[in-house]
Design a protein around this motif. Sequence first.
Motif, mmCIF file in Angstrom:
data_model
loop_
_atom_site.group_PDB
_atom_site.id
_atom_site.type_symbol
_atom_site.label_atom_id
_atom_site.label_comp_id
_atom_site.label_asym_id
_atom_site.label_seq_id
_atom_site.Cartn_x
_atom_site.Cartn_y
_atom_site.Cartn_z
ATOM 1 N N GLY A 56 0.898 -1.347 -0.030
ATOM 2 C CA GLY A 56 -0.090 0.087 0.079
ATOM 3 C C GLY A 56 0.770 1.226 -0.054
ATOM 4 O O GLY A 56 0.214 2.298 0.025
ATOM 5 N N ARG A 57 2.322 1.277 -0.013
ATOM 6 C CA ARG A 57 2.947 2.187 -0.225
ATOM 7 C C ARG A 57 2.749 3.341 0.849
ATOM 8 O O ARG A 57 2.887 4.747 0.208
ATOM 9 N N LYS A 58 2.648 3.247 1.921
ATOM 10 C CA LYS A 58 2.285 4.480 3.019
ATOM 11 C C LYS A 58 3.646 4.790 3.327
ATOM 12 O O LYS A 58 4.513 4.470 3.505
ATOM 13 N N THR A 59 3.448 6.551 3.197
ATOM 14 C CA THR A 59 4.690 7.329 3.357
ATOM 15 C C THR A 59 5.425 6.841 4.757
ATOM 16 O O THR A 59 4.890 6.666 5.607
ATOM 17 N N GLY A 60 6.733 6.646 4.335
ATOM 18 C CA GLY A 60 7.669 6.424 5.440
ATOM 19 C C GLY A 60 7.978 4.921 5.714
ATOM 20 O O GLY A 60 8.760 4.435 6.599
ATOM 21 N N GLU A 61 7.045 4.001 5.217
ATOM 22 C CA GLU A 61 6.784 2.625 5.686
ATOM 23 C C GLU A 61 7.502 1.542 4.606
ATOM 24 O O GLU A 61 7.910 2.102 3.354
ATOM 25 N N PRO A 62 8.057 0.470 4.971
ATOM 26 C CA PRO A 62 8.584 -0.614 4.035
ATOM 27 C C PRO A 62 8.246 -0.605 2.525
ATOM 28 O O PRO A 62 8.938 -0.511 1.606
ATOM 29 N N PHE A 97 9.916 17.100 8.979
ATOM 30 C CA PHE A 97 9.057 18.097 8.024
ATOM 31 C C PHE A 97 7.311 17.754 8.125
ATOM 32 O O PHE A 97 6.671 18.421 7.678
ATOM 33 N N PHE A 98 7.143 16.635 8.604
ATOM 34 C CA PHE A 98 5.815 16.017 8.521
ATOM 35 C C PHE A 98 4.860 16.533 9.611
ATOM 36 O O PHE A 98 3.752 15.921 10.105
ATOM 37 N N ASN A 99 5.040 17.670 10.059
ATOM 38 C CA ASN A 99 4.541 18.409 11.242
ATOM 39 C C ASN A 99 3.848 17.420 12.277
ATOM 40 O O ASN A 99 2.748 17.590 12.749
ATOM 41 N N GLY A 100 4.851 16.570 12.754
ATOM 42 C CA GLY A 100 4.460 15.684 14.172
ATOM 43 C C GLY A 100 3.706 14.533 13.648
ATOM 44 O O GLY A 100 3.210 13.893 14.755
ATOM 45 N N LEU A 101 3.286 14.260 12.600
ATOM 46 C CA LEU A 101 2.547 13.000 12.144
ATOM 47 C C LEU A 101 3.485 11.831 12.510
ATOM 48 O O LEU A 101 4.789 11.967 12.283
ATOM 49 N N THR A 102 2.851 10.958 13.044
ATOM 50 C CA THR A 102 3.736 9.691 13.423
ATOM 51 C C THR A 102 4.262 9.101 11.836
ATOM 52 O O THR A 102 3.741 7.929 11.709
ATOM 53 N N THR A 103 5.091 9.528 11.393
ATOM 54 C CA THR A 103 5.772 8.730 10.114
ATOM 55 C C THR A 103 7.030 8.996 10.102
ATOM 56 O O THR A 103 7.769 9.927 10.790
ATOM 57 N N ASN A 104 7.743 8.063 9.549
ATOM 58 C CA ASN A 104 9.054 8.032 9.334
ATOM 59 C C ASN A 104 9.443 9.002 8.340
ATOM 60 O O ASN A 104 8.704 9.485 7.497
ATOM 61 N N GLY A 105 11.062 9.431 7.987
ATOM 62 C CA GLY A 105 11.330 10.312 6.824
ATOM 63 C C GLY A 105 10.949 9.549 5.741
ATOM 64 O O GLY A 105 10.809 8.267 5.516
ATOM 65 N N SER A 106 10.810 10.355 4.571
ATOM 66 C CA SER A 106 10.506 9.845 3.077
ATOM 67 C C SER A 106 11.296 10.328 2.064
ATOM 68 O O SER A 106 12.380 10.987 2.441
ATOM 69 N N GLU A 107 10.969 10.162 0.916
ATOM 70 C CA GLU A 107 11.641 10.375 -0.139
ATOM 71 C C GLU A 107 10.876 10.727 -1.482
ATOM 72 O O GLU A 107 9.854 10.119 -1.653
ATOM 73 N N ASN A 108 11.214 11.794 -2.103
ATOM 74 C CA ASN A 108 10.968 12.114 -3.328
ATOM 75 C C ASN A 108 11.936 11.403 -4.409
ATOM 76 O O ASN A 108 12.852 11.208 -4.090
ATOM 77 N N VAL A 109 11.493 10.954 -5.628
ATOM 78 C CA VAL A 109 12.186 10.316 -6.585
ATOM 79 C C VAL A 109 12.439 11.404 -7.963
ATOM 80 O O VAL A 109 11.293 11.799 -8.316
ATOM 81 N N LEU A 110 13.521 11.582 -7.998
ATOM 82 C CA LEU A 110 13.605 12.810 -9.279
ATOM 83 C C LEU A 110 14.522 12.159 -10.222
ATOM 84 O O LEU A 110 15.808 11.476 -10.068
ATOM 85 N N ALA A 111 14.234 12.385 -11.585
ATOM 86 C CA ALA A 111 15.208 12.077 -12.670
ATOM 87 C C ALA A 111 14.946 13.269 -13.751
ATOM 88 O O ALA A 111 13.938 13.652 -13.706
ATOM 89 N N TYR A 112 15.952 13.333 -14.671
ATOM 90 C CA TYR A 112 15.823 14.386 -15.620
ATOM 91 C C TYR A 112 16.426 14.098 -16.965
ATOM 92 O O TYR A 112 17.483 13.370 -16.986
ATOM 93 N N ILE A 113 16.057 14.805 -17.831
ATOM 94 C CA ILE A 113 16.445 14.782 -19.281
ATOM 95 C C ILE A 113 17.039 16.242 -19.338
ATOM 96 O O ILE A 113 16.095 17.053 -19.688
ATOM 97 N N LYS A 114 18.207 16.546 -19.728
ATOM 98 C CA LYS A 114 18.700 17.815 -19.727
ATOM 99 C C LYS A 114 18.261 18.408 -21.132
ATOM 100 O O LYS A 114 18.384 17.961 -22.301
#
Length: 335
Positions: A56-62, A97-114
Amino acid sequence: MKRPTLLLCLAILIVGCSTCQNKSKHAGKATDYVELITANNLKENLYTYASDEFEGRKTGEPGQKKAIEFIKEHYVALGIPSPIADGDYFQEIPASFFNGLTTNGSENVLAYIKGSEKPDEIIIISAHLDHIGISNNGDINNGADDDGSGTVAILEIAKAFKAAADKGHGPKRSILFLHVTGEEIGLYGSRYYADVDPVFPLANTVANLNIDMIGRVDPKHENQRNYLYLIGSDKLSKELHSISEAVNKKYFNMELDYTYNDDNDPNRFYYRSDHYNFAKNNIPVIFYFNGTHADYHKPSDTPDKIQYDLLETRTRFIFQTAWELANRDERIKLD
Protein backbone atom coordinates in the motif's frame (compact mmCIF):
# COMPACT_ATOMS: atom_id res chain seq x y z
CA MET A 1 35.20 16.20 -69.16
CA LYS A 2 36.18 17.67 -65.80
CA ARG A 3 33.61 20.48 -65.88
CA PRO A 4 30.47 18.28 -66.42
CA THR A 5 31.74 15.90 -63.74
CA LEU A 6 32.08 18.80 -61.32
CA LEU A 7 28.56 20.02 -62.12
CA LEU A 8 27.17 16.54 -61.66
CA CYS A 9 28.85 16.24 -58.27
CA LEU A 10 27.48 19.61 -57.19
CA ALA A 11 23.99 18.58 -58.27
CA ILE A 12 24.20 15.37 -56.28
CA LEU A 13 25.47 17.31 -53.26
CA ILE A 14 22.63 19.84 -53.46
CA VAL A 15 19.97 17.14 -53.77
CA GLY A 16 21.57 15.21 -50.93
CA CYS A 17 21.62 18.25 -48.66
CA SER A 18 18.01 19.02 -49.53
CA THR A 19 17.00 15.48 -48.61
CA CYS A 20 18.89 15.72 -45.33
CA GLN A 21 17.11 18.98 -44.51
CA ASN A 22 13.73 17.44 -45.25
CA LYS A 23 14.55 14.47 -43.04
CA SER A 24 15.73 16.81 -40.32
CA LYS A 25 12.48 18.75 -40.44
CA HIS A 26 10.48 15.54 -40.21
CA ALA A 27 12.61 13.94 -37.51
CA GLY A 28 12.07 14.67 -33.88
CA LYS A 29 8.28 14.94 -33.89
CA ALA A 30 6.36 13.69 -30.90
CA THR A 31 4.48 11.34 -33.20
CA ASP A 32 7.76 9.54 -33.91
CA TYR A 33 7.94 8.42 -30.26
CA VAL A 34 4.44 8.50 -28.79
CA GLU A 35 3.71 4.93 -29.88
CA LEU A 36 6.44 3.71 -27.53
CA ILE A 37 3.87 4.35 -24.80
CA THR A 38 1.77 1.19 -24.77
CA ALA A 39 -1.04 -0.34 -22.77
CA ASN A 40 0.98 -3.54 -22.34
CA ASN A 41 3.96 -1.75 -20.77
CA LEU A 42 1.69 0.30 -18.51
CA LYS A 43 -0.11 -2.86 -17.43
CA GLU A 44 3.07 -4.80 -16.74
CA ASN A 45 4.52 -2.04 -14.58
CA LEU A 46 1.28 -1.36 -12.72
CA TYR A 47 0.65 -5.02 -11.85
CA THR A 48 3.99 -4.90 -10.04
CA TYR A 49 3.73 -1.41 -8.56
CA ALA A 50 0.19 -1.97 -7.23
CA SER A 51 0.84 -5.50 -5.97
CA ASP A 52 0.61 -6.67 -2.37
CA GLU A 53 4.41 -6.72 -2.26
CA PHE A 54 4.37 -2.92 -1.97
CA GLU A 55 2.04 -3.01 1.07
CA GLY A 56 0.00 0.00 0.00
CA ARG A 57 3.04 2.32 -0.24
CA LYS A 58 2.25 4.25 2.95
CA THR A 59 4.57 7.22 3.47
CA GLY A 60 7.72 6.25 5.35
CA GLU A 61 6.84 2.56 5.55
CA PRO A 62 8.69 -0.42 3.98
CA GLY A 63 6.29 -0.63 1.05
CA GLN A 64 6.98 2.97 0.12
CA LYS A 65 10.71 2.23 0.25
CA LYS A 66 10.14 -0.62 -2.22
CA ALA A 67 8.23 1.80 -4.42
CA ILE A 68 11.07 4.30 -4.67
CA GLU A 69 13.52 1.53 -5.50
CA PHE A 70 11.19 0.30 -8.25
CA ILE A 71 11.03 3.79 -9.75
CA LYS A 72 14.79 4.35 -9.45
CA GLU A 73 15.55 1.02 -11.14
CA HIS A 74 13.51 2.07 -14.14
CA TYR A 75 15.44 5.29 -14.59
CA VAL A 76 18.75 3.52 -14.15
CA ALA A 77 17.76 0.93 -16.75
CA LEU A 78 16.70 3.67 -19.17
CA GLY A 79 19.92 5.60 -18.62
CA ILE A 80 18.08 8.69 -17.38
CA PRO A 81 20.16 10.43 -14.69
CA SER A 82 19.19 12.19 -11.49
CA PRO A 83 19.61 15.96 -11.19
CA ILE A 84 20.65 15.59 -7.54
CA ALA A 85 23.92 13.69 -7.91
CA ASP A 86 25.28 10.81 -9.91
CA GLY A 87 23.28 7.73 -8.92
CA ASP A 88 21.34 9.57 -6.19
CA TYR A 89 17.68 9.74 -7.24
CA PHE A 90 16.19 10.36 -3.79
CA GLN A 91 15.36 13.76 -2.35
CA GLU A 92 15.39 12.99 1.35
CA ILE A 93 12.60 14.49 3.46
CA PRO A 94 13.18 14.30 7.24
CA ALA A 95 10.47 13.04 9.57
CA SER A 96 10.42 16.47 11.25
CA PHE A 97 8.98 18.01 8.08
CA PHE A 98 5.75 16.05 8.46
CA ASN A 99 4.45 18.33 11.23
CA GLY A 100 4.39 15.83 14.05
CA LEU A 101 2.62 13.05 12.12
CA THR A 102 3.84 9.65 13.26
CA THR A 103 5.69 8.85 10.09
CA ASN A 104 9.25 8.10 9.25
CA GLY A 105 11.32 10.20 6.91
CA SER A 106 10.49 9.74 3.25
CA GLU A 107 11.76 10.45 -0.25
CA ASN A 108 10.81 12.05 -3.53
CA VAL A 109 12.30 10.42 -6.63
CA LEU A 110 13.80 12.71 -9.28
CA ALA A 111 15.14 12.01 -12.76
CA TYR A 112 15.65 14.37 -15.67
CA ILE A 113 16.58 14.85 -19.29
CA LYS A 114 18.65 17.96 -19.90
CA GLY A 115 17.38 20.37 -22.51
CA SER A 116 19.38 20.69 -25.71
CA GLU A 117 18.85 24.44 -26.26
CA LYS A 118 17.22 25.92 -23.14
CA PRO A 119 18.46 23.63 -20.36
CA ASP A 120 17.75 26.16 -17.61
CA GLU A 121 14.03 26.14 -18.39
CA ILE A 122 12.23 23.21 -16.76
CA ILE A 123 9.02 21.30 -17.46
CA ILE A 124 7.99 19.23 -14.42
CA ILE A 125 5.88 16.11 -14.88
CA SER A 126 4.71 14.85 -11.49
CA ALA A 127 2.71 12.14 -9.78
CA HIS A 128 2.59 10.91 -6.20
CA LEU A 129 4.22 7.60 -5.43
CA ASP A 130 2.56 6.94 -2.06
CA HIS A 131 -0.84 5.55 -1.06
CA ILE A 132 -2.65 4.82 2.21
CA GLY A 133 -1.05 1.51 3.21
CA ILE A 134 -2.70 -1.36 5.08
CA SER A 135 -6.15 -1.12 6.69
CA ASN A 136 -6.65 -2.01 10.35
CA ASN A 137 -8.11 -5.36 9.35
CA GLY A 138 -5.00 -6.22 7.35
CA ASP A 139 -6.37 -5.47 3.87
CA ILE A 140 -3.80 -3.90 1.55
CA ASN A 141 -4.82 -0.73 -0.28
CA ASN A 142 -2.93 -1.21 -3.53
CA GLY A 143 -3.75 2.19 -5.03
CA ALA A 144 -3.66 1.07 -8.64
CA ASP A 145 -5.50 4.14 -9.90
CA ASP A 146 -4.47 6.36 -6.98
CA ASP A 147 -1.77 6.93 -8.02
CA GLY A 148 -0.16 3.88 -9.52
CA SER A 149 -1.66 5.01 -12.83
CA GLY A 150 0.16 8.35 -12.69
CA THR A 151 3.40 6.72 -11.59
CA VAL A 152 3.60 4.25 -14.46
CA ALA A 153 2.44 6.94 -16.89
CA ILE A 154 5.48 9.05 -16.02
CA LEU A 155 7.80 6.08 -16.50
CA GLU A 156 6.40 5.56 -20.01
CA ILE A 157 6.62 9.27 -20.81
CA ALA A 158 10.24 9.31 -19.64
CA LYS A 159 11.02 6.29 -21.83
CA ALA A 160 9.62 8.07 -24.89
CA PHE A 161 11.56 11.28 -24.22
CA LYS A 162 14.75 9.26 -23.68
CA ALA A 163 14.26 7.40 -26.96
CA ALA A 164 13.96 10.77 -28.70
CA ALA A 165 17.08 12.08 -26.98
CA ASP A 166 19.01 8.97 -27.98
CA LYS A 167 18.11 9.72 -31.61
CA GLY A 168 19.40 13.27 -31.28
CA HIS A 169 15.93 14.74 -30.78
CA GLY A 170 16.07 15.58 -27.11
CA PRO A 171 13.74 18.29 -25.77
CA LYS A 172 14.88 21.90 -26.08
CA ARG A 173 13.91 22.50 -22.45
CA SER A 174 14.79 20.19 -19.58
CA ILE A 175 12.21 17.68 -18.35
CA LEU A 176 12.06 16.79 -14.65
CA PHE A 177 10.26 13.57 -13.80
CA LEU A 178 9.15 14.15 -10.22
CA HIS A 179 7.63 11.35 -8.13
CA VAL A 180 6.51 12.88 -4.86
CA THR A 181 5.79 11.25 -1.52
CA GLY A 182 3.35 12.17 1.23
CA GLU A 183 0.49 13.31 -1.00
CA GLU A 184 -2.11 11.30 0.85
CA ILE A 185 -1.23 12.89 4.18
CA GLY A 186 -1.08 16.49 3.00
CA LEU A 187 0.89 17.09 -0.24
CA TYR A 188 4.12 16.96 1.73
CA GLY A 189 6.51 15.77 -0.97
CA SER A 190 5.56 18.44 -3.50
CA ARG A 191 5.53 21.05 -0.76
CA TYR A 192 9.05 20.03 0.26
CA TYR A 193 10.26 20.35 -3.33
CA ALA A 194 8.56 23.71 -3.91
CA ASP A 195 9.03 25.38 -0.51
CA VAL A 196 12.25 23.90 0.87
CA ASP A 197 14.46 22.36 -1.79
CA PRO A 198 13.57 23.20 -5.39
CA VAL A 199 16.35 21.38 -7.23
CA PHE A 200 15.68 23.70 -10.16
CA PRO A 201 14.74 27.34 -9.39
CA LEU A 202 11.00 27.87 -9.42
CA ALA A 203 11.54 31.01 -11.50
CA ASN A 204 12.90 28.76 -14.26
CA THR A 205 10.03 26.28 -14.05
CA VAL A 206 7.82 26.72 -17.11
CA ALA A 207 4.92 24.45 -16.15
CA ASN A 208 3.88 21.50 -14.03
CA LEU A 209 1.85 18.66 -15.55
CA ASN A 210 0.51 16.65 -12.62
CA ILE A 211 -1.04 13.21 -12.99
CA ASP A 212 -3.26 11.80 -10.24
CA MET A 213 -5.66 8.96 -11.20
CA ILE A 214 -5.96 8.51 -14.96
CA GLY A 215 -6.74 4.79 -15.31
CA ARG A 216 -10.48 4.51 -14.67
CA VAL A 217 -13.90 5.80 -15.68
CA ASP A 218 -16.16 7.66 -13.26
CA PRO A 219 -19.96 7.15 -13.17
CA LYS A 220 -20.61 10.32 -15.18
CA HIS A 221 -18.71 8.97 -18.19
CA GLU A 222 -19.68 5.29 -18.23
CA ASN A 223 -21.24 5.74 -21.67
CA GLN A 224 -18.49 8.04 -22.99
CA ARG A 225 -15.16 6.57 -21.99
CA ASN A 226 -12.90 8.79 -24.09
CA TYR A 227 -12.61 11.69 -21.67
CA LEU A 228 -10.31 13.27 -19.11
CA TYR A 229 -10.86 15.91 -16.46
CA LEU A 230 -8.44 18.85 -16.69
CA ILE A 231 -8.05 21.18 -13.75
CA GLY A 232 -6.08 24.43 -13.58
CA SER A 233 -5.03 24.71 -17.21
CA ASP A 234 -6.41 28.24 -17.66
CA LYS A 235 -5.94 29.64 -14.17
CA LEU A 236 -2.45 31.09 -14.64
CA SER A 237 -1.77 30.87 -18.36
CA LYS A 238 -4.44 30.94 -21.06
CA GLU A 239 -1.63 30.01 -23.46
CA LEU A 240 -1.10 26.72 -21.63
CA HIS A 241 -4.82 25.99 -21.90
CA SER A 242 -4.81 26.76 -25.63
CA ILE A 243 -1.80 24.50 -26.26
CA SER A 244 -3.46 21.65 -24.39
CA GLU A 245 -6.69 22.06 -26.34
CA ALA A 246 -4.82 22.17 -29.66
CA VAL A 247 -2.85 19.00 -28.91
CA ASN A 248 -6.03 17.17 -28.00
CA LYS A 249 -7.89 18.36 -31.10
CA LYS A 250 -5.05 17.43 -33.44
CA TYR A 251 -4.21 13.98 -32.10
CA PHE A 252 -6.82 12.58 -29.70
CA ASN A 253 -10.21 14.27 -29.79
CA MET A 254 -11.01 13.29 -26.22
CA GLU A 255 -13.73 15.04 -24.27
CA LEU A 256 -11.79 17.38 -21.98
CA ASP A 257 -14.11 17.90 -19.04
CA TYR A 258 -13.57 21.10 -17.02
CA THR A 259 -16.29 20.50 -14.43
CA TYR A 260 -13.81 20.44 -11.56
CA ASN A 261 -11.96 23.47 -12.86
CA ASP A 262 -14.81 25.71 -11.72
CA ASP A 263 -13.68 28.08 -8.96
CA ASN A 264 -16.88 27.19 -7.11
CA ASP A 265 -16.44 23.42 -7.37
CA PRO A 266 -17.30 22.06 -3.89
CA ASN A 267 -14.77 19.22 -4.26
CA ARG A 268 -11.93 21.76 -4.45
CA PHE A 269 -9.75 19.31 -6.40
CA TYR A 270 -7.58 22.22 -7.56
CA TYR A 271 -6.22 22.41 -4.01
CA ARG A 272 -6.01 18.66 -3.36
CA SER A 273 -3.17 17.32 -5.48
CA ASP A 274 0.49 18.11 -5.90
CA HIS A 275 0.17 20.65 -8.71
CA TYR A 276 -1.17 23.13 -6.14
CA ASN A 277 2.25 23.61 -4.54
CA PHE A 278 3.49 24.80 -7.93
CA ALA A 279 0.42 26.87 -8.77
CA LYS A 280 0.70 28.77 -5.48
CA ASN A 281 4.19 29.79 -6.68
CA ASN A 282 2.76 31.20 -9.94
CA ILE A 283 3.79 28.23 -12.07
CA PRO A 284 1.18 27.24 -14.70
CA VAL A 285 -0.24 23.78 -14.07
CA ILE A 286 -2.49 21.13 -15.52
CA PHE A 287 -3.94 18.46 -13.26
CA TYR A 288 -5.03 15.31 -15.16
CA PHE A 289 -7.73 13.29 -13.40
CA ASN A 290 -10.35 10.63 -14.22
CA GLY A 291 -12.66 11.50 -11.32
CA THR A 292 -13.49 9.38 -8.32
CA HIS A 293 -15.12 5.95 -8.30
CA ALA A 294 -16.44 3.39 -5.83
CA ASP A 295 -12.95 1.94 -5.23
CA TYR A 296 -11.34 5.26 -4.26
CA HIS A 297 -9.18 4.77 -1.14
CA LYS A 298 -10.33 1.18 -0.74
CA PRO A 299 -8.55 -2.19 -1.02
CA SER A 300 -10.57 -2.75 -4.19
CA ASP A 301 -8.53 -0.15 -6.15
CA THR A 302 -6.64 -2.94 -7.91
CA PRO A 303 -4.80 -3.17 -11.25
CA ASP A 304 -7.34 -5.52 -12.83
CA LYS A 305 -9.86 -2.63 -12.81
CA ILE A 306 -7.66 -0.24 -14.76
CA GLN A 307 -8.79 0.38 -18.34
CA TYR A 308 -5.43 0.18 -20.03
CA ASP A 309 -6.51 1.45 -23.43
CA LEU A 310 -7.65 4.67 -21.76
CA LEU A 311 -4.50 4.84 -19.67
CA GLU A 312 -2.45 4.57 -22.87
CA THR A 313 -4.38 7.34 -24.65
CA ARG A 314 -4.25 9.68 -21.68
CA THR A 315 -0.53 9.07 -21.13
CA ARG A 316 0.17 9.75 -24.80
CA PHE A 317 -1.82 12.99 -24.57
CA ILE A 318 0.26 14.17 -21.62
CA PHE A 319 3.48 13.22 -23.44
CA GLN A 320 2.49 15.18 -26.53
CA THR A 321 1.53 18.19 -24.43
CA ALA A 322 4.86 18.05 -22.60
CA TRP A 323 6.67 17.71 -25.93
CA GLU A 324 4.99 20.86 -27.25
CA LEU A 325 5.83 22.83 -24.09
CA ALA A 326 9.43 21.63 -24.13
CA ASN A 327 10.09 22.32 -27.81
CA ARG A 328 8.20 25.49 -28.72
CA ASP A 329 10.37 28.52 -29.46
CA GLU A 330 9.02 30.75 -26.69
CA ARG A 331 8.34 29.88 -23.07
CA ILE A 332 4.62 30.01 -22.27
CA LYS A 333 3.55 33.26 -20.62
CA LEU A 334 1.72 33.97 -17.41
CA ASP A 335 -1.47 36.01 -17.79
